[in-house]
Design an enzyme around this catalytic site. Structure first.
Site, PDB file in Angstrom:
ATOM      1  N   LYS A 236      21.045 -64.539 -60.576  1.00 56.95           N
ATOM      2  CA  LYS A 236      22.339 -63.859 -60.660  1.00 56.95           C
ATOM      3  C   LYS A 236      22.235 -62.443 -60.110  1.00 56.95           C
ATOM      4  O   LYS A 236      23.068 -61.996 -59.352  1.00 56.95           O
ATOM      5  CB  LYS A 236      22.802 -63.799 -62.112  1.00 56.95           C
ATOM      6  CG  LYS A 236      23.477 -65.064 -62.574  1.00 56.95           C
ATOM      7  CD  LYS A 236      24.933 -64.774 -62.971  1.00 56.95           C
ATOM      8  CE  LYS A 236      25.675 -66.040 -63.330  1.00 56.95           C
ATOM      9  NZ  LYS A 236      25.115 -66.689 -64.519  1.00 56.95           N
ATOM     10  N   ARG A 237      21.180 -61.762 -60.514  1.00 53.48           N
ATOM     11  CA  ARG A 237      21.043 -60.367 -60.137  1.00 53.48           C
ATOM     12  C   ARG A 237      20.904 -60.208 -58.619  1.00 53.48           C
ATOM     13  O   ARG A 237      21.531 -59.375 -58.001  1.00 53.48           O
ATOM     14  CB  ARG A 237      19.844 -59.751 -60.844  1.00 53.48           C
ATOM     15  CG  ARG A 237      19.848 -58.235 -60.914  1.00 53.48           C
ATOM     16  CD  ARG A 237      18.603 -57.746 -61.621  1.00 53.48           C
ATOM     17  NE  ARG A 237      17.403 -58.275 -60.975  1.00 53.48           N
ATOM     18  CZ  ARG A 237      16.859 -57.775 -59.880  1.00 53.48           C
ATOM     19  NH1 ARG A 237      17.394 -56.728 -59.304  1.00 53.48           N
ATOM     20  NH2 ARG A 237      15.778 -58.314 -59.354  1.00 53.48           N
TER      21      ARG A 237
END
Ligand code: GLU
Length: 468
Positions: A236-237
């Site tokens: 996600k990051r």
């Protein structure tokens, strides 16, 4: 003659949904379409897929345009709004109902579930009505297959029997996504659709819409997903790395383009550093791999550093000033108010030290402002025994002829040997004295750039602080 040639020139499009910032994956799609258009004398169309009225805000559209401008991916047509074409979409739907390619269906979603339960694995077929009741569904043939001839995947087959007659307009008449995309691709004369793999499953539906419209489908290319270096989906990051973040962190657009191009594509000889001109010339779908491309933030950073080192000094200076204006008005003001020669020297000594523009400024800030106050750096380096070494350095710097990096080096380099110390035992205290921190460009370059008077003043101040 020329006009018949241009009419055969390919037409590519980038069709983002403005539901947030432009991320790495979307930027890659935009770049590939742009490279293909520029390399073929074709057209690059920008279409904003803004039919989701809740999530498509003007701010999101502006963010995407802004990101494309930063990447220097210019478009030839657009930005066109898909939502503004809704009357055209309704018209196409009405025509399909008229010809029998589509029909009204009063069934609710519960009815559809019920029907599917009763019919095993078959695709849903509704109770076709001509009068406007309920949603509009496109008729999917019962026999045969819909085949996506994908440039990367080859032929991907979808059995018609198992495909639902899918909804192309809601009960309230709102045209739906796959309808709008296919109608727009047809109307805009798109010859090549290059987009993310996640759209492969939409493609049979779009092909059926195009068939109902009586239009030849474009060539399709579905790009493999992006993965993390450790394997698996992009975290996600990492995936959240938006293009704007890259700009804010001081990445150069040419480096980002180079890096994004290599996410899934490569030259035969695996060249890493490729200018945009060369990319335009060499990029081709044939050399896009089938396996997921790996997004490696560290490699991007390294590549950016390589581009930073190659920048001509005046461009470096211009880009740094521009970057500072976006980041911090006061820093930008300080930089811009400084003497041209100092700005130039600062860029020269930091150019091969910083991997991003963001990294450059803290390294040269001491040339434009007082040393920063970093107590941790001071405590770590300024032990009582550095007093004597600093005093010797001060004396040497006061007396040296000239103050070029070479004369500074000649003045300071005997000190470590004379005092039986390592060079860093002498140079780190000087660095802390003149910059306040433990990182800067080379110490001789730094002192020379700061000049004798100011260097002497800062070392004297450090000595007084040590004495206090
Ligand atoms: N609007 C879609 C998206 O942002 C892309 C659709 C397409 O390229 O056909 O994912």
């Amino acid at each position: 003659m020329e006009s018949s040639q241009t009419s055969h020139a390919p037409r590519y499009r980038f069709a983002p949904s403005p539901t947030g910032a432009l991320h790495i994956g979307g930027a890659r799609t935009a770049l590939y379409n742009w490279l293909l258009a520029r390399g073929s004398g074709g057209t690059f169309v920008l279409r904003i897929e803004d039919t989701d009225r809740e999530r498509s805000t003007p701010e999101n559209v502006e963010q995407i345009l802004d990101a494309l401008r930063y990447l220097e991916l210019d478009w030839d047509e657009g930005p066109l709004s898909q939502y503004e074409r809704r009357e055209r979409h309704r018209e196409a739907i009405a025509r399909m109902v008229e010809t029998g390619d589509a029909y009204y269906d009063p069934a609710t979603s519960a009815d559809v579930r019920e029907w599917k339960k009763a019919h095993g694995g078959a695709g849903y077929r509704g109770e076709a009505r001509k009068e406007p009741v309920g949603a509009v569904r496109l008729r999917v043939p019962d026999e045969g297959e819909t085949v996506v001839d994908d440039a990367i995947r080859g032929e991907v087959r979808f059995e018609n029997r198992t495909q639902d007659d899918f909804v192309i307009a809601r009960g309230d008449g709102t045209p739906l996504y796959n309808l709008a995309v296919a109608v727009d691709d047809a109307d805009m004369g798109i010859t090549d659709v290059v987009r993310g793999d996640d759209h492969l499953s939409n493609t049979p539906k779009q092909l059926l819409v195009l068939k109902a419209l009586g239009t030849e489908p474009p060539r399709y290319t579905h790009l493999p997903l992006l993965h993390s270096p450790g394997g698996g989906k992009l975290s996600k990051r990492e995936a959240a790395a938006s293009v704007q973040e890259l700009r804010d962190e001081g990445y150069l657009p040419a480096a980002v383009r180079n890096y994004l191009a290599l996410l899934g594509w490569g030259t035969e000889d695996d060249t890493t550093l490729i200018s945009t001109e060369e990319l335009i010339e060499r990029f081709s779908i044939e050399r896009v791999g089938r396996s997921p491309a790996v997004f490696d933030a560290r490699k991007l950073r390294w590549m950016n550093g390589r581009y930073m080192r190659e920048l001509p000094l005046d461009e470096y200076e211009r880009r740094l000033a521009e970057h500072l204006r976006g980041r911090s008005e006061p820093d930008a003001a300080v930089f811009e108010a400084a003497a041209p020669q100092l700005r130039r020297t600062a860029c020269e000594i930091v150019r091969d030290k910083a991997q991003t523009l963001d990294e450059a400024w803290p390294l040269i800030r001491f040339l434009f402002a007082k040393p920063v106050d970093d107590p941790a750096a001071w405590d770590r380096v300024m032990k009582p025994d550095v007093r004597e070494l600093l005093a010797q350095a001060l004396d040497a710097l006061r007396r040296t002829d000239g103050f070029s990096p070479e004369s500074v080096e000649a003045a300071l380099s005997p000190i470590p040997e004379r005092s039986g110390k390592e060079p860093k035992d002498v140079y780190q205290p000087i660095r802390v004295a003149i910059t306040g921190t433990t990182v800067s460009p080379g110490i001789f370059d730094s002192l020379a750039a700061l000049g004798r008077e100011e260097s002497v003043r800062r070392i004297e101040a450090a000595l007084s602080r040590l004495d206090a």
